[in-house]
Design an enzyme around this catalytic site. Sequence first.
Site, mmCIF file in Angstrom:
data_model
loop_
_atom_site.group_PDB
_atom_site.id
_atom_site.type_symbol
_atom_site.label_atom_id
_atom_site.label_comp_id
_atom_site.label_asym_id
_atom_site.label_seq_id
_atom_site.Cartn_x
_atom_site.Cartn_y
_atom_site.Cartn_z
ATOM 1 N N PRO A 10 0.701 -1.220 -0.183
ATOM 2 C CA PRO A 10 0.270 0.109 -0.455
ATOM 3 C C PRO A 10 0.376 1.816 0.286
ATOM 4 C CG PRO A 10 0.211 -0.637 2.033
ATOM 5 C CD PRO A 10 0.446 -1.876 1.016
ATOM 6 N N ASN A 11 0.173 2.341 -0.837
ATOM 7 C CA ASN A 11 0.780 3.701 -1.110
ATOM 8 C C ASN A 11 2.559 3.825 -2.077
ATOM 9 O OD1 ASN A 11 -1.459 4.910 0.706
ATOM 10 N ND2 ASN A 11 -0.327 4.159 2.486
ATOM 11 N N ARG A 18 5.446 10.193 -2.150
ATOM 12 C CA ARG A 18 5.229 10.528 -0.682
ATOM 13 C C ARG A 18 6.339 10.812 -0.554
ATOM 14 N NH1 ARG A 18 4.798 4.720 1.342
ATOM 15 N NH2 ARG A 18 4.054 4.884 3.281
ATOM 16 N N TYR A 23 11.456 8.328 1.215
ATOM 17 C CA TYR A 23 11.283 7.746 0.312
ATOM 18 C C TYR A 23 12.207 7.774 -1.069
ATOM 19 C CZ TYR A 23 8.160 5.186 3.829
ATOM 20 O OH TYR A 23 7.116 5.061 4.846
ATOM 21 N N ASN A 75 8.165 -5.704 -1.182
ATOM 22 C CA ASN A 75 8.037 -4.475 -0.173
ATOM 23 C C ASN A 75 6.370 -4.755 0.324
ATOM 24 O OD1 ASN A 75 8.436 -2.096 1.710
ATOM 25 N ND2 ASN A 75 9.008 -1.122 0.082
ATOM 26 N N ALA A 78 3.344 -0.232 4.959
ATOM 27 C CA ALA A 78 2.504 -0.335 6.155
ATOM 28 C C ALA A 78 1.868 -2.359 6.413
ATOM 29 C CB ALA A 78 1.657 0.244 6.350
ATOM 30 N N HIS A 81 4.041 -4.739 9.074
ATOM 31 C CA HIS A 81 3.952 -4.936 10.446
ATOM 32 C C HIS A 81 2.554 -4.907 11.293
ATOM 33 C CE1 HIS A 81 7.084 -1.694 9.719
ATOM 34 N NE2 HIS A 81 6.742 -1.263 8.619
ATOM 35 N N ASP A 88 1.358 -15.656 6.673
ATOM 36 C CA ASP A 88 0.593 -16.990 6.344
ATOM 37 C C ASP A 88 0.659 -17.574 5.219
ATOM 38 O OD1 ASP A 88 0.778 -16.770 9.066
ATOM 39 O OD2 ASP A 88 -1.472 -17.325 8.985
ATOM 40 N N GLU A 99 12.582 -9.703 1.394
ATOM 41 C CA GLU A 99 12.029 -8.732 2.255
ATOM 42 C C GLU A 99 12.585 -7.708 1.390
ATOM 43 O OE1 GLU A 99 11.234 -8.635 5.901
ATOM 44 O OE2 GLU A 99 9.898 -6.757 5.977
ATOM 45 N N HIS A 101 12.673 -2.690 2.059
ATOM 46 C CA HIS A 101 12.501 -1.476 2.712
ATOM 47 C C HIS A 101 13.418 -0.361 1.650
ATOM 48 C CE1 HIS A 101 8.867 -3.628 5.081
ATOM 49 N NE2 HIS A 101 10.343 -4.177 5.255
ATOM 50 N N SER A 103 13.803 2.296 3.530
ATOM 51 C CA SER A 103 13.755 3.312 4.479
ATOM 52 C C SER A 103 14.051 2.010 5.332
ATOM 53 C CB SER A 103 12.414 4.242 5.363
ATOM 54 O OG SER A 103 11.896 3.538 5.797
ATOM 55 N N ARG A 108 12.784 4.506 12.480
ATOM 56 C CA ARG A 108 12.463 5.015 12.615
ATOM 57 C C ARG A 108 11.201 4.576 13.390
ATOM 58 N NH1 ARG A 108 9.866 4.862 6.530
ATOM 59 N NH2 ARG A 108 8.238 6.295 8.155
HETATM 60 C C1 DQA Z 1 8.749 0.846 3.958
HETATM 61 C C2 DQA Z 1 8.624 1.215 4.995
HETATM 62 C C3 DQA Z 1 6.924 0.696 6.023
HETATM 63 O O1 DQA Z 1 6.994 0.935 7.384
HETATM 64 C C4 DQA Z 1 5.942 2.072 5.465
HETATM 65 O O2 DQA Z 1 4.937 2.030 6.203
HETATM 66 C C5 DQA Z 1 6.329 2.271 4.462
HETATM 67 C C6 DQA Z 1 7.572 1.620 3.537
HETATM 68 C C7 DQA Z 1 9.969 1.230 3.146
HETATM 69 O O3 DQA Z 1 9.752 0.790 1.344
HETATM 70 O O4 DQA Z 1 10.631 2.022 3.619
HETATM 71 O O5 DQA Z 1 5.331 2.100 3.373
HETATM 72 O O6 DQA Z 1 8.187 -0.574 3.617
#
Ligand code: DQA
Length: 147
Positions: A10-11, A18, A23, A75, A78, A81, A88, A99, A101, A103, A108
């Site tokens: 998401p996002n 953003r 990012y 990735n 959110a 977490h 699963d 996995e 990310h 950041s 953080r």
């Molecule tokens: C993220 C880190 C996550 O905590 C955050 O919710 C994101 C992006 C990252 O790529 O740094 O949306 O996955």
Amino acid sequence: MPQILVLHGPNLNLLGRRETDIYGTLSLEQINQKLNELAAGLGLELDIKQSNHEGELVEYIQQAYLNHTKGILINAAAYTHTSVAIRDAIAAVKLPAVEVHISNIHRREKFRHKSLIAAVVTGQICGFGVNSYLLGLNALKQLITDT
Ligand code: DQA
């Protein structure tokens, strides 16, 4: 060519606009282009998906198994977490998974320190900006070659 599922949560469709201080300024499309260029050099084919919906991400992971996909680069944003369902699904399909990310989630807010999916993936790469994705794809290539 071995197929890899690249999943953006998401996002991440808003990348480039953003929170650019965290990012960066590259759009998701530009990141995907970099991934495709790297994949071509590594001899991999990418199936790239983005979704803002948890269930849809779960379905993409399940489909990867049915499609004989060789690995997953994820990735989960959110949902990293919060999502037991994505965790699963990754555990269920038993595919090599990395996995990533953008950041460094461990530097953080406290709620980002915990990744529910970290325990079911092969490894985690975070904090290298967009390069986290490229490092992750290289790691996945290595994993697939080793197995
Ligand atoms: C993220 C880190 C996550 O905590 C955050 O919710 C994101 C992006 C990252 O790529 O740094 O949306 O996955």
